[in-house]
Design a protein around this motif. Structure first.
Motif, PDB file in Angstrom:
ATOM      1  N   PRO A   1     -30.623  88.863  42.650  1.00  0.00           N
ATOM      2  CA  PRO A   1     -31.636  88.814  41.587  1.00  0.00           C
ATOM      3  C   PRO A   1     -31.235  87.838  40.482  1.00  0.00           C
ATOM      4  O   PRO A   1     -30.831  88.217  39.391  1.00  0.00           O
ATOM      5  N   GLY A   2     -31.333  86.569  40.789  1.00  0.00           N
ATOM      6  CA  GLY A   2     -30.995  85.534  39.828  1.00  0.00           C
ATOM      7  C   GLY A   2     -31.686  84.248  40.228  1.00  0.00           C
ATOM      8  O   GLY A   2     -32.424  84.195  41.215  1.00  0.00           O
ATOM      9  N   ARG A   3     -31.457  83.206  39.474  1.00  0.00           N
ATOM     10  CA  ARG A   3     -32.084  81.910  39.739  1.00  0.00           C
ATOM     11  C   ARG A   3     -31.016  80.923  40.164  1.00  0.00           C
ATOM     12  O   ARG A   3     -30.156  80.530  39.362  1.00  0.00           O
ATOM     13  N   GLY A   4     -31.057  80.524  41.412  1.00  0.00           N
ATOM     14  CA  GLY A   4     -30.049  79.621  41.939  1.00  0.00           C
ATOM     15  C   GLY A   4     -30.145  78.225  41.355  1.00  0.00           C
ATOM     16  O   GLY A   4     -31.240  77.739  41.048  1.00  0.00           O
ATOM     17  N   GLU A   5     -28.994  77.597  41.196  1.00  0.00           N
ATOM     18  CA  GLU A   5     -28.947  76.228  40.714  1.00  0.00           C
ATOM     19  C   GLU A   5     -28.983  75.273  41.913  1.00  0.00           C
ATOM     20  O   GLU A   5     -28.436  75.581  42.980  1.00  0.00           O
ATOM     21  N   PRO A   6     -29.605  74.111  41.784  1.00  0.00           N
ATOM     22  CA  PRO A   6     -29.674  73.165  42.906  1.00  0.00           C
ATOM     23  C   PRO A   6     -28.303  72.628  43.262  1.00  0.00           C
ATOM     24  O   PRO A   6     -27.413  72.524  42.415  1.00  0.00           O
ATOM     25  N   ALA A   7     -28.157  72.270  44.530  1.00  0.00           N
ATOM     26  CA  ALA A   7     -26.861  71.817  45.033  1.00  0.00           C
ATOM     27  C   ALA A   7     -26.341  70.606  44.281  1.00  0.00           C
ATOM     28  O   ALA A   7     -25.133  70.504  44.012  1.00  0.00           O
ATOM     29  N   ASP A   8     -27.213  69.668  43.930  1.00  0.00           N
ATOM     30  CA  ASP A   8     -26.724  68.460  43.261  1.00  0.00           C
ATOM     31  C   ASP A   8     -26.148  68.777  41.890  1.00  0.00           C
ATOM     32  O   ASP A   8     -25.164  68.158  41.458  1.00  0.00           O
ATOM     33  N   ALA A   9     -26.718  69.774  41.196  1.00  0.00           N
ATOM     34  CA  ALA A   9     -26.177  70.160  39.894  1.00  0.00           C
ATOM     35  C   ALA A   9     -24.830  70.858  40.051  1.00  0.00           C
ATOM     36  O   ALA A   9     -23.910  70.649  39.247  1.00  0.00           O
ATOM     37  N   VAL A  10     -24.709  71.675  41.092  1.00  0.00           N
ATOM     38  CA  VAL A  10     -23.444  72.366  41.358  1.00  0.00           C
ATOM     39  C   VAL A  10     -22.346  71.359  41.695  1.00  0.00           C
ATOM     40  O   VAL A  10     -21.237  71.410  41.148  1.00  0.00           O
ATOM     41  N   VAL A  11     -22.661  70.431  42.572  1.00  0.00           N
ATOM     42  CA  VAL A  11     -21.664  69.438  42.991  1.00  0.00           C
ATOM     43  C   VAL A  11     -21.302  68.517  41.838  1.00  0.00           C
ATOM     44  O   VAL A  11     -20.142  68.083  41.714  1.00  0.00           O
ATOM     45  N   ALA A  12     -22.246  68.229  40.963  1.00  0.00           N
ATOM     46  CA  ALA A  12     -21.940  67.388  39.802  1.00  0.00           C
ATOM     47  C   ALA A  12     -20.864  68.036  38.941  1.00  0.00           C
ATOM     48  O   ALA A  12     -19.956  67.355  38.434  1.00  0.00           O
ATOM     49  N   GLU A  13     -20.949  69.349  38.752  1.00  0.00           N
ATOM     50  CA  GLU A  13     -19.908  70.046  37.988  1.00  0.00           C
ATOM     51  C   GLU A  13     -18.596  70.080  38.752  1.00  0.00           C
ATOM     52  O   GLU A  13     -17.517  69.868  38.180  1.00  0.00           O
ATOM     53  N   LEU A  14     -18.648  70.337  40.061  1.00  0.00           N
ATOM     54  CA  LEU A  14     -17.436  70.413  40.863  1.00  0.00           C
ATOM     55  C   LEU A  14     -16.745  69.060  40.987  1.00  0.00           C
ATOM     56  O   LEU A  14     -15.540  68.995  41.244  1.00  0.00           O
ATOM     57  N   SER A  15     -17.500  67.987  40.803  1.00  0.00           N
ATOM     58  CA  SER A  15     -16.906  66.651  40.881  1.00  0.00           C
ATOM     59  C   SER A  15     -15.953  66.384  39.726  1.00  0.00           C
ATOM     60  O   SER A  15     -15.209  65.398  39.750  1.00  0.00           O
ATOM     61  N   ARG A  16     -15.942  67.258  38.717  1.00  0.00           N
ATOM     62  CA  ARG A  16     -14.982  67.158  37.625  1.00  0.00           C
ATOM     63  C   ARG A  16     -13.603  67.662  38.028  1.00  0.00           C
ATOM     64  O   ARG A  16     -12.627  67.454  37.307  1.00  0.00           O
ATOM     65  N   LEU A  17     -13.521  68.346  39.159  1.00  0.00           N
ATOM     66  CA  LEU A  17     -12.228  68.830  39.635  1.00  0.00           C
ATOM     67  C   LEU A  17     -11.316  67.652  39.961  1.00  0.00           C
ATOM     68  O   LEU A  17     -11.767  66.634  40.494  1.00  0.00           O
TER      69      LEU A  17
END
Length: 292
Positions: free
Chosen positions: A95-111
């Motif tokens: 019961p939540g609103r999923g974030e799009p994959a490109d937004a998720v990967v954009a944050e993970l690309s900071r790793l």
């Protein structure tokens, strides 16, 4: 696993500690769990691996700002290698609103880590990807977001990494449950993943679902997985909600079988219900050392 394998009370600077036995966790405020592995097959200098499993990024439970903080904390750990063993996007039943994959990967690309960042896909990266569903699994939004990113996607392949004057192999397989809802086998192909790994070379396998460990594949002495969320409910060691054909056998932690090692991260996010009982979200840190 043995209690001394895991630093259950370790917290990173700047985060307010919570007791491990806090009965319920809802928002994703992960703890740091450490595992130490000493094995004679590891002949290289000590290696540290940070694991971020089962992010299931969605609002309000694990929103992008929380992911950004988790990324910063992970970078601060100074691990040699960072692994993302799948389920980056949200469970559609949550019961939540999923974030799009490109937004998720954009944050993970900071790793950032000296040996890089690598990922495999999880079952929900297929089940709950609208692009995959609409294209008959010919395309995938997580794959298409990862491909141009600095994160190496190990879809049934391996890469050779240099460390401390030596080399080791990191192999990854696709989800074993990717097409299960459609009555088909998974998309994993271990033989393809290990096809370029020399016999006897030190190898680590990243597989979303830990159940592959039961196959006894000796080409990797260490497997790193997620998927289970530690059962998401830990009732004095009984984890009845564990999504595994083996019950709680591979639910969480450091498992040793047949001379091989399995690390199952409890992960960050949620599936089904946004609730964890005595199984907090975690960032997992694996410390690999030479053994006698």
């Amino acid at each position: 696993m043995c209690l001394d394998d895991c630093d259950r009370n370790a917290w990173w600077p700047g985060m307010k500690p919570r007791r491990f036995f806090a009965p319920l966790t809802v928002r994703s405020k992960p703890r740091l769990v450490r595992h130490r592995i000493a094995d004679a097959r590891w002949t290289l200098p000590d290696l540290t691996i940070a694991v971020l499993a089962d992010l299931h990024v969605c609002r309000p439970w694990t929103p992008l700002p929380a992911l950004r903080h988790i990324v910063a904390i992970t970078n601060a750990l100074g691990a040699d290698l960072i692994l993302l063993p799948g389920d980056l996007i949200a469970d559609a039943k949550l019961p939540g609103r999923g974030e799009p994959a490109d937004a998720v990967v954009a944050e993970l690309s900071r790793l950032s880590a000296p040996l890089g960042v690598a990922a495999v896909l999880g079952n929900h990266d297929w089940w709950d990807c609208r692009l995959a569903q609409s294209s008959g699994f010919a395309r995938n939004s997580v794959v298409e977001a990862l491909e141009p990113s600095p994160i190496a996607l190990l879809g049934n392949r391996a890469i050779c990494l240099e460390h401390g004057g030596g080399r080791f192999w990191l192999a990854g397989i696709d989800s074993q449950h990717a097409l299960r809802r459609h009555g088909h086998p998974g998309l994993h192909d271990p033989d393809a993943a290990f096809s370029e790994v020399p016999a006897g070379a030190p190898a680590i396998l990243m597989a979303h679902e830990p159940d592959y460990f039961a196959q006894g594949d000796e080409r990797a002495f260490l497997q790193i997985s997620g998927h289970t969320h530690g059962g998401q409910a830990n009732l004095l060691g009984w984890r009845p909600m564990t999504p595994s054909a083996h019950g709680g056998r591979y639910a969480w932690g450091h498992v040793r079988e047949g001379g091989r090692h399995l690390i199952v991260s409890g992960g960050i996010g949620y599936s089904g219900l946004p609730l964890r009982i005595l199984q907090p979200p975690e960032i997992t840190l694996v410390m690999l050392q030479r053994g006698a």
